[in-house]
Design a protein around this motif. Sequence first.
Motif, PDB file in Angstrom:
ATOM      1  N   GLY A  10       0.815  -1.211   0.000  1.00 45.77           N
ATOM      2  CA  GLY A  10       0.000   0.000   0.000  1.00 45.77           C
ATOM      3  C   GLY A  10       0.844   1.254   0.000  1.00 45.77           C
ATOM      4  O   GLY A  10       0.563   2.225  -0.718  1.00 45.77           O
ATOM      5  N   ARG A  11       1.899   1.240   0.795  1.00 43.52           N
ATOM      6  CA  ARG A  11       2.809   2.386   0.864  1.00 43.52           C
ATOM      7  C   ARG A  11       3.480   2.614  -0.488  1.00 43.52           C
ATOM      8  O   ARG A  11       3.542   3.741  -0.990  1.00 43.52           O
ATOM      9  CB  ARG A  11       3.861   2.152   1.943  1.00 43.52           C
ATOM     10  N   ILE A  12       3.970   1.551  -1.095  1.00 46.25           N
ATOM     11  CA  ILE A  12       4.656   1.644  -2.393  1.00 46.25           C
ATOM     12  C   ILE A  12       3.691   2.082  -3.487  1.00 46.25           C
ATOM     13  O   ILE A  12       3.993   2.989  -4.274  1.00 46.25           O
ATOM     14  CB  ILE A  12       5.316   0.291  -2.744  1.00 46.25           C
ATOM     15  N   PHE A  13       2.510   1.440  -3.537  1.00 51.31           N
ATOM     16  CA  PHE A  13       1.534   1.803  -4.565  1.00 51.31           C
ATOM     17  C   PHE A  13       1.062   3.241  -4.400  1.00 51.31           C
ATOM     18  O   PHE A  13       0.881   3.960  -5.376  1.00 51.31           O
ATOM     19  CB  PHE A  13       0.340   0.847  -4.565  1.00 51.31           C
ATOM     20  N   ARG A  14       0.844   3.671  -3.153  1.00 45.16           N
ATOM     21  CA  ARG A  14       0.402   5.048  -2.911  1.00 45.16           C
ATOM     22  C   ARG A  14       1.440   6.028  -3.438  1.00 45.16           C
ATOM     23  O   ARG A  14       1.124   6.983  -4.132  1.00 45.16           O
ATOM     24  CB  ARG A  14       0.178   5.259  -1.415  1.00 45.16           C
ATOM     25  N   ARG A  15       2.696   5.774  -3.088  1.00 43.17           N
ATOM     26  CA  ARG A  15       3.775   6.664  -3.534  1.00 43.17           C
ATOM     27  C   ARG A  15       3.840   6.705  -5.063  1.00 43.17           C
ATOM     28  O   ARG A  15       3.927   7.790  -5.662  1.00 43.17           O
ATOM     29  CB  ARG A  15       5.112   6.203  -2.962  1.00 43.17           C
ATOM     30  N   ALA A  16       3.770   5.533  -5.691  1.00 36.01           N
ATOM     31  CA  ALA A  16       3.832   5.467  -7.156  1.00 36.01           C
ATOM     32  C   ALA A  16       2.626   6.162  -7.787  1.00 36.01           C
ATOM     33  O   ALA A  16       2.767   6.888  -8.782  1.00 36.01           O
ATOM     34  CB  ALA A  16       3.894   4.006  -7.612  1.00 36.01           C
ATOM     35  N   ARG A  17       1.465   5.957  -7.205  1.00 34.04           N
ATOM     36  CA  ARG A  17       0.247   6.541  -7.755  1.00 34.04           C
ATOM     37  C   ARG A  17       0.265   8.067  -7.633  1.00 34.04           C
ATOM     38  O   ARG A  17      -0.078   8.778  -8.571  1.00 34.04           O
ATOM     39  CB  ARG A  17      -0.975   5.947  -7.048  1.00 34.04           C
ATOM     40  N   VAL A  18       0.701   8.573  -6.476  1.00 32.91           N
ATOM     41  CA  VAL A  18       0.747  10.017  -6.264  1.00 32.91           C
ATOM     42  C   VAL A  18       1.789  10.656  -7.192  1.00 32.91           C
ATOM     43  O   VAL A  18       1.522  11.686  -7.822  1.00 32.91           O
ATOM     44  CB  VAL A  18       1.041  10.343  -4.777  1.00 32.91           C
ATOM     45  N   LYS A  19       2.970  10.032  -7.290  1.00 32.59           N
ATOM     46  CA  LYS A  19       4.031  10.582  -8.145  1.00 32.59           C
ATOM     47  C   LYS A  19       3.647  10.566  -9.617  1.00 32.59           C
ATOM     48  O   LYS A  19       3.914  11.512 -10.345  1.00 32.59           O
ATOM     49  CB  LYS A  19       5.323   9.782  -7.963  1.00 32.59           C
ATOM     50  N   SER A  20       3.032   9.472 -10.053  1.00 29.76           N
ATOM     51  CA  SER A  20       2.743   9.306 -11.475  1.00 29.76           C
ATOM     52  C   SER A  20       1.401   9.890 -11.885  1.00 29.76           C
ATOM     53  O   SER A  20       1.180  10.182 -13.064  1.00 29.76           O
ATOM     54  CB  SER A  20       2.751   7.818 -11.843  1.00 29.76           C
ATOM     55  N   GLY A  21       0.484  10.005 -10.925  1.00 25.91           N
ATOM     56  CA  GLY A  21      -0.858  10.481 -11.255  1.00 25.91           C
ATOM     57  C   GLY A  21      -1.719   9.423 -11.921  1.00 25.91           C
ATOM     58  O   GLY A  21      -2.799   9.722 -12.436  1.00 25.91           O
ATOM     59  N   LEU A  22      -1.252   8.169 -11.888  1.00 26.95           N
ATOM     60  CA  LEU A  22      -2.000   7.083 -12.531  1.00 26.95           C
ATOM     61  C   LEU A  22      -3.127   6.591 -11.623  1.00 26.95           C
ATOM     62  O   LEU A  22      -3.059   6.703 -10.398  1.00 26.95           O
ATOM     63  CB  LEU A  22      -1.064   5.915 -12.848  1.00 26.95           C
ATOM     64  N   SER A  23      -4.141   6.010 -12.225  1.00 26.87           N
ATOM     65  CA  SER A  23      -5.259   5.426 -11.477  1.00 26.87           C
ATOM     66  C   SER A  23      -4.874   4.029 -10.995  1.00 26.87           C
ATOM     67  O   SER A  23      -3.839   3.476 -11.400  1.00 26.87           O
ATOM     68  CB  SER A  23      -6.495   5.328 -12.373  1.00 26.87           C
ATOM     69  N   TYR A  24      -5.727   3.445 -10.170  1.00 26.38           N
ATOM     70  CA  TYR A  24      -5.502   2.062  -9.712  1.00 26.38           C
ATOM     71  C   TYR A  24      -5.401   1.123 -10.913  1.00 26.38           C
ATOM     72  O   TYR A  24      -4.537   0.243 -10.961  1.00 26.38           O
ATOM     73  CB  TYR A  24      -6.638   1.587  -8.802  1.00 26.38           C
ATOM     74  N   GLU A  25      -6.303   1.312 -11.866  1.00 26.13           N
ATOM     75  CA  GLU A  25      -6.334   0.454 -13.055  1.00 26.13           C
ATOM     76  C   GLU A  25      -5.049   0.585 -13.870  1.00 26.13           C
ATOM     77  O   GLU A  25      -4.484  -0.412 -14.327  1.00 26.13           O
ATOM     78  CB  GLU A  25      -7.547   0.783 -13.937  1.00 26.13           C
ATOM     79  N   GLU A  26      -4.578   1.823 -14.032  1.00 28.60           N
ATOM     80  CA  GLU A  26      -3.362   2.051 -14.813  1.00 28.60           C
ATOM     81  C   GLU A  26      -2.143   1.464 -14.113  1.00 28.60           C
ATOM     82  O   GLU A  26      -1.269   0.876 -14.771  1.00 28.60           O
ATOM     83  CB  GLU A  26      -3.176   3.547 -15.059  1.00 28.60           C
ATOM     84  N   ILE A  27      -2.082   1.599 -12.805  1.00 28.50           N
ATOM     85  CA  ILE A  27      -0.967   1.002 -12.050  1.00 28.50           C
ATOM     86  C   ILE A  27      -1.009  -0.516 -12.213  1.00 28.50           C
ATOM     87  O   ILE A  27       0.024  -1.154 -12.432  1.00 28.50           O
ATOM     88  CB  ILE A  27      -1.032   1.373 -10.550  1.00 28.50           C
ATOM     89  N   ALA A  28      -2.205  -1.105 -12.103  1.00 28.98           N
ATOM     90  CA  ALA A  28      -2.345  -2.564 -12.228  1.00 28.98           C
ATOM     91  C   ALA A  28      -1.871  -3.039 -13.602  1.00 28.98           C
ATOM     92  O   ALA A  28      -1.225  -4.089 -13.708  1.00 28.98           O
ATOM     93  CB  ALA A  28      -3.798  -2.984 -11.986  1.00 28.98           C
ATOM     94  N   GLU A  29      -2.183  -2.276 -14.636  1.00 20.98           N
ATOM     95  CA  GLU A  29      -1.758  -2.646 -15.994  1.00 20.98           C
ATOM     96  C   GLU A  29      -0.254  -2.549 -16.158  1.00 20.98           C
ATOM     97  O   GLU A  29       0.357  -3.365 -16.849  1.00 20.98           O
ATOM     98  CB  GLU A  29      -2.431  -1.733 -17.021  1.00 20.98           C
ATOM     99  N   LYS A  30       0.361  -1.564 -15.520  1.00 25.86           N
ATOM    100  CA  LYS A  30       1.794  -1.307 -15.715  1.00 25.86           C
ATOM    101  C   LYS A  30       2.699  -2.120 -14.793  1.00 25.86           C
ATOM    102  O   LYS A  30       3.858  -2.327 -15.100  1.00 25.86           O
ATOM    103  CB  LYS A  30       2.088   0.177 -15.535  1.00 25.86           C
ATOM    104  N   THR A  31       2.166  -2.578 -13.661  1.00 29.43           N
ATOM    105  CA  THR A  31       3.011  -3.292 -12.704  1.00 29.43           C
ATOM    106  C   THR A  31       3.251  -4.727 -13.151  1.00 29.43           C
ATOM    107  O   THR A  31       2.436  -5.326 -13.834  1.00 29.43           O
ATOM    108  CB  THR A  31       2.406  -3.265 -11.288  1.00 29.43           C
ATOM    109  N   GLU A  32       4.386  -5.244 -12.735  1.00 28.62           N
ATOM    110  CA  GLU A  32       4.714  -6.629 -13.057  1.00 28.62           C
ATOM    111  C   GLU A  32       4.490  -7.545 -11.859  1.00 28.62           C
ATOM    112  O   GLU A  32       4.923  -8.687 -11.853  1.00 28.62           O
ATOM    113  CB  GLU A  32       6.157  -6.716 -13.545  1.00 28.62           C
TER     114      GLU A  32
END
Length: 152
Positions: A10-32
């Motif tokens: 949650g901490r990592i995803f929050r940081r990535a989401r805030v920095k990138s401005g991506l949505s949950y769906e976009e993060i899910a698509e881009k993460t490995e």
Amino acid sequence: MGVTQKWEWGRIFRRARVKSGLSYEEIAEKTEVKGASALQIERSESVYEMFPEREYEEDGLSYSAIAELQRVFNKTDDVRAAYDCIIATGHSLSVKETRVWVELLMSDADVSRGIVREEVQKFDELRTKNPAESVRRILDVHAEYESIFGWE
């Protein structure tokens, strides 16, 4: 996966989401990360929000049990309040017991022991354990929750 790992995610995803401005769906698509769906990312962030200072109980509820609470409560604060009520009883409910309790919360406010026993009997895992003990734990949690939040 445990609460500690979900908190870290949650901490990592929050940081990535805030920095990138991506949505949950976009993060899910881009993460490995295998199995990282938008819902999993959102729930992981919710665990991070619930415990900003890592103040969760090590032997408290499992992440799967917390996910059951997240399923019924829309707001992170409500999930945290339900978690705190369970922990306050001194019981660590299993996922199945948490699911039964959630069903009780969503049902009529007039909950009897008979209704609880019927609900417990629906779940095989509880049937193989001592159902009377499971019923007592669930009723204790329910009473604690009602005493704090009440039914109107």
